[in-house]
Design a protein around this motif. Sequence first.
Motif: not given
Lengths: 113, 113
Positions: A20-25, A49-52, A61-67, A69-80
Amino acid sequence: AQTVTQSQPEMSVQEAETVTLSCTYDTSESNYYLFWYKQPPSRQMILVIRQEAYKQQNATENRFSVNFQKAAKSFSLKISDSQLGDTAMYFCALWDSSYKLIFGSGTRLLVRP
Amino acid sequence: GAGVSQTPSNKVTEKGKYVELRCDPISGHTALYWYRQSLGQGPEFLIYFQGTGAADDSGLPNDRFFAVRPEGSVSTLKIQRTERGDSAVYLCASSLLSGNTIYFGEGSWLTVV
């Protein structure tokens, strides 16, 4: 001003495992888009991957998914089921009504055989 | 073309010289972006075109940098009196409409010696 922060300069994962790769914005907008891009040594930015922001459901998207969290302004990428071809730089990016895509500093991912 | 095309792929120039970098976006894409990526960093926004006009040039670092898109398709990034600090990969991207997925070219790697 919009900002994107990736706090993990480097990550390593064993082939076939999950990482899992982390990102905050930060943005003052309510309507925006978030992206994960992959940049292999060939330099070309490839959309992973893209998230509205208005969608509550996390994008997949296949092996890629995101978590997303709008309130926390967090957007992590999980690669399975990580594959050797996933080795690359990964950039989180934010697009809002400023019409600019703002990037984080990137996370270098190494998939070990 | 099938993707965003950038030329030259690599350019080595002497300090003080003038350089032009060309971008041919995906056919029909109205939005075009230029980014600059220094080694080990995320891309930084330079300028955004909507059609023929520069909608936002706030990322251009100084007046040595200029970009045009006279017919709303091909764009040229022009750098005058190059400096060693201009050395970077210059990425071009395009999208069908602002806010849609942005597609990147492979970049032009500029080295100023």
